[in-house]
Scaffold this motif. Structure first.
Motif, PDB file in Angstrom:
ATOM      1  N   MET A   1      59.170 -19.408   1.434  1.00 53.85           N
ATOM      2  CA  MET A   1      59.842 -20.684   1.655  1.00 53.85           C
ATOM      3  C   MET A   1      60.236 -20.863   3.128  1.00 53.85           C
ATOM      4  N   LYS A   2      60.668 -19.786   3.760  1.00 54.90           N
ATOM      5  CA  LYS A   2      61.038 -19.868   5.175  1.00 54.90           C
ATOM      6  C   LYS A   2      59.837 -20.300   6.012  1.00 54.90           C
ATOM      7  N   PHE A   3      58.652 -19.791   5.625  1.00 55.49           N
ATOM      8  CA  PHE A   3      57.430 -20.174   6.341  1.00 55.49           C
ATOM      9  C   PHE A   3      57.173 -21.668   6.188  1.00 55.49           C
ATOM     10  N   LEU A   4      57.337 -22.175   4.960  1.00 51.43           N
ATOM     11  CA  LEU A   4      57.110 -23.593   4.714  1.00 51.43           C
ATOM     12  C   LEU A   4      58.111 -24.450   5.488  1.00 51.43           C
ATOM     13  N   ILE A   5      59.369 -24.013   5.526  1.00 48.64           N
ATOM     14  CA  ILE A   5      60.385 -24.749   6.290  1.00 48.64           C
ATOM     15  C   ILE A   5      60.013 -24.788   7.764  1.00 48.64           C
ATOM     16  N   SER A   6      59.528 -23.661   8.291  1.00 45.74           N
ATOM     17  CA  SER A   6      59.127 -23.605   9.701  1.00 45.74           C
ATOM     18  C   SER A   6      57.982 -24.570   9.979  1.00 45.74           C
ATOM     19  N   ILE A   7      57.014 -24.635   9.056  1.00 45.97           N
ATOM     20  CA  ILE A   7      55.880 -25.547   9.215  1.00 45.97           C
ATOM     21  C   ILE A   7      56.351 -26.998   9.199  1.00 45.97           C
ATOM     22  N   LEU A   8      57.224 -27.322   8.249  1.00 44.87           N
ATOM     23  CA  LEU A   8      57.737 -28.691   8.157  1.00 44.87           C
ATOM     24  C   LEU A   8      58.505 -29.087   9.410  1.00 44.87           C
ATOM     25  N   ASN A   9      59.289 -28.170   9.947  1.00 41.62           N
ATOM     26  CA  ASN A   9      60.045 -28.465  11.164  1.00 41.62           C
ATOM     27  C   ASN A   9      59.123 -28.676  12.357  1.00 41.62           C
ATOM     28  N   LEU A  10      58.071 -27.877  12.441  1.00 42.74           N
ATOM     29  CA  LEU A  10      57.100 -28.036  13.526  1.00 42.74           C
ATOM     30  C   LEU A  10      56.402 -29.388  13.435  1.00 42.74           C
ATOM     31  N   ILE A  11      55.986 -29.744  12.222  1.00 47.24           N
ATOM     32  CA  ILE A  11      55.331 -31.044  12.025  1.00 47.24           C
ATOM     33  C   ILE A  11      56.305 -32.170  12.346  1.00 47.24           C
ATOM     34  N   SER A  12      57.557 -32.011  11.932  1.00 50.90           N
ATOM     35  CA  SER A  12      58.565 -33.040  12.146  1.00 50.90           C
ATOM     36  C   SER A  12      58.806 -33.316  13.623  1.00 50.90           C
ATOM     37  N   LYS A  13      58.615 -32.316  14.470  1.00 50.31           N
ATOM     38  CA  LYS A  13      58.857 -32.482  15.902  1.00 50.31           C
ATOM     39  C   LYS A  13      57.745 -33.241  16.618  1.00 50.31           C
ATOM     40  N   LEU A  14      56.641 -33.482  15.908  1.00 52.03           N
ATOM     41  CA  LEU A  14      55.567 -34.264  16.511  1.00 52.03           C
ATOM     42  C   LEU A  14      56.010 -35.709  16.699  1.00 52.03           C
ATOM     43  N   PRO A  15      55.523 -36.377  17.741  1.00 51.65           N
ATOM     44  CA  PRO A  15      55.862 -37.800  17.921  1.00 51.65           C
ATOM     45  C   PRO A  15      55.363 -38.615  16.728  1.00 51.65           C
ATOM     46  N   LEU A  16      56.066 -39.684  16.416  1.00 54.94           N
ATOM     47  CA  LEU A  16      55.670 -40.503  15.275  1.00 54.94           C
ATOM     48  C   LEU A  16      54.256 -41.071  15.432  1.00 54.94           C
ATOM     49  N   LYS A  17      53.850 -41.353  16.657  1.00 55.46           N
ATOM     50  CA  LYS A  17      52.498 -41.897  16.828  1.00 55.46           C
ATOM     51  C   LYS A  17      51.435 -40.895  16.377  1.00 55.46           C
ATOM     52  N   ILE A  18      51.753 -39.604  16.461  1.00 59.28           N
ATOM     53  CA  ILE A  18      50.844 -38.579  15.945  1.00 59.28           C
ATOM     54  C   ILE A  18      50.976 -38.478  14.429  1.00 59.28           C
ATOM     55  N   LEU A  19      52.212 -38.531  13.929  1.00 64.34           N
ATOM     56  CA  LEU A  19      52.432 -38.457  12.483  1.00 64.34           C
ATOM     57  C   LEU A  19      51.781 -39.632  11.760  1.00 64.34           C
ATOM     58  N   TYR A  20      51.716 -40.782  12.429  1.00 62.70           N
ATOM     59  CA  TYR A  20      51.086 -41.931  11.784  1.00 62.70           C
ATOM     60  C   TYR A  20      49.568 -41.758  11.674  1.00 62.70           C
ATOM     61  N   ILE A  21      49.001 -40.897  12.473  1.00 61.72           N
ATOM     62  CA  ILE A  21      47.577 -40.570  12.289  1.00 61.72           C
ATOM     63  C   ILE A  21      47.394 -39.846  10.960  1.00 61.72           C
ATOM     64  N   PHE A  22      48.315 -38.903  10.676  1.00 63.57           N
ATOM     65  CA  PHE A  22      48.287 -38.231   9.374  1.00 63.57           C
ATOM     66  C   PHE A  22      48.492 -39.251   8.249  1.00 63.57           C
ATOM     67  N   SER A  23      49.385 -40.221   8.480  1.00 69.20           N
ATOM     68  CA  SER A  23      49.629 -41.253   7.487  1.00 69.20           C
ATOM     69  C   SER A  23      48.363 -42.052   7.207  1.00 69.20           C
ATOM     70  N   ASP A  24      47.637 -42.403   8.265  1.00 68.53           N
ATOM     71  CA  ASP A  24      46.393 -43.157   8.095  1.00 68.53           C
ATOM     72  C   ASP A  24      45.371 -42.369   7.275  1.00 68.53           C
ATOM     73  N   ILE A  25      45.304 -41.064   7.522  1.00 62.62           N
ATOM     74  CA  ILE A  25      44.373 -40.219   6.765  1.00 62.62           C
ATOM     75  C   ILE A  25      44.793 -40.152   5.299  1.00 62.62           C
ATOM     76  N   MET A  26      46.100 -39.963   5.057  1.00 62.26           N
ATOM     77  CA  MET A  26      46.597 -39.919   3.681  1.00 62.26           C
ATOM     78  C   MET A  26      46.320 -41.233   2.964  1.00 62.26           C
ATOM     79  N   PHE A  27      46.552 -42.344   3.669  1.00 64.83           N
ATOM     80  CA  PHE A  27      46.293 -43.648   3.057  1.00 64.83           C
ATOM     81  C   PHE A  27      44.825 -43.772   2.661  1.00 64.83           C
ATOM     82  N   PHE A  28      43.927 -43.414   3.550  1.00 65.69           N
ATOM     83  CA  PHE A  28      42.489 -43.540   3.281  1.00 65.69           C
ATOM     84  C   PHE A  28      42.093 -42.712   2.060  1.00 65.69           C
ATOM     85  N   LEU A  29      42.551 -41.458   2.022  1.00 72.87           N
ATOM     86  CA  LEU A  29      42.198 -40.574   0.904  1.00 72.87           C
ATOM     87  C   LEU A  29      42.833 -41.047  -0.401  1.00 72.87           C
ATOM     88  N   ASN A  30      44.102 -41.454  -0.299  1.00 68.96           N
ATOM     89  CA  ASN A  30      44.830 -41.859  -1.498  1.00 68.96           C
ATOM     90  C   ASN A  30      44.292 -43.171  -2.065  1.00 68.96           C
TER      91      ASN A  30
END
Length: 294
Positions: A1-30
């Motif tokens: 769980m600590k590993f997962l928390i570390s991953i989530l925190n690292l992802i969270s620190k990315l700028p939103l403009k980068i996170l929205y790229i992930f959002s676009d990919i999720m939208f396309f697949l979903n």
């Protein structure tokens, strides 16, 4: 769980403009392949807006999937978002209502719906005159995710309360205008707890009545939080005080007025609501149905 928390925190620190790229990919697949709860979403939309054509329902559903993907990455961003960024991205309108309540010496009950992105309201605690801000959360089956969501809602000086504890907490606290409680108030009660229902979006809808009981027993200020997505990554909340028709609230008045206000919001922006939520699954369990529209 600590590993997962570390991953989530690292992802969270990315700028939103980068996170929205992930959002676009999720939208396309979903949207094009997975179709997460597509049947539930379509049924909810058709039942809620019977006047809309199949093409209009399909267009709302597509926009919902895009907004839902944004909501997911924005929630991850909540782990590390700064107070400054949170306040820039969430504009609060009619803040004077909070000072009015403080002056009147009355605590506040904030009522919001599952309109994106309700998770970004936390920075409100830094701008209101009340010393205590209590977001209300519901326990989830996963203790890991419950801890993470509680951590998000405790940011910026908030003091998150579990739903089963909050009513007693309010009754035991001094009603002196120094506390605000935030309910995401359109949750679906478990079928064993359903005692009241009303017409909401053209459907028999079971609703929670806990905050409504507060209205008839305590002199509190009730405020509806109208959420609006201005553009990607930027939101606006317009606060509206809910007033009684008479000298004081009567039974079920607040719950009916809240759902009417939320219904009006959804008619204006139907794609920005959590349609994947099975809100109407316990319709048959309603013991006391109120068909009167407020």
């Amino acid at each position: 769980m600590k590993f997962l928390i570390s991953i989530l925190n690292l992802i969270s620190k990315l700028p939103l403009k980068i996170l929205y790229i992930f959002s676009d990919i999720m939208f396309f697949l979903n949207y094009y392949f997975v179709g997460y709860r597509k049947k539930v979403i379509t049924e909810n939309l058709k039942n809620s807006f019977p006047e809309k054509s199949d093409a209009e329902i399909a267009a709302i559903r597509k926009k919902f999937y895009r907004n839902f993907s944004d909501y997911l990455v924005e929630t991850i961003k909540s782990f590390t978002i700064s107070e400054i960024e949170a306040r820039v991205r969430m504009q609060h309108i009619n803040q004077e209502l909070f000072q009015d309540a403080k002056t009147e010496g009355k605590n506040i009950i904030l009522l919001a719906g599952h309109v994106f992105n309700w998770e970004w309201m936390n920075a409100l605690a830094t701008i209101v005159p009340q010393d205590h801000s209590y977001p209300v959360y519901r326990k989830v089956k996963s203790s890991f995710w419950e801890d993470q969501m509680k951590m998000i809602r405790n940011k910026f000086g908030n003091e998150a309360l579990e739903a089963k504890e909050v009513i007693l907490h309010i009754f035991r606290s001094k009603n002196e205008g120094n506390a605000a409680y935030l309910f995401v108030a359109d949750q679906t009660p478990h079928f064993s707890h359903i005692t009241y229902g009303l017409e909401f979006l053209n459907q028999r809808t079971p609703v929670f009545t806990g905050y409504d009981k507060l209205a008839t027993r305590m002199d509190l200020v009730f405020i509806y939080c109208e959420m609006k997505k201005v553009k990607r990554g930027f939101y606006q909340i317009n606060y509206h005080r809910i007033e009684p028709d008479g000298e004081k609230f009567v039974e079920h008045e607040v719950v009916k007025k809240f759902h009417k206000l939320l219904e009006n919001t959804l008619h204006k922006r139907p794609d920005n609501y959590l349609w994947s939520h099975r809100k109407w699954k316990y319709q048959d369990a309603i013991k006391n149905f109120d068909s009167e529209k407020k």
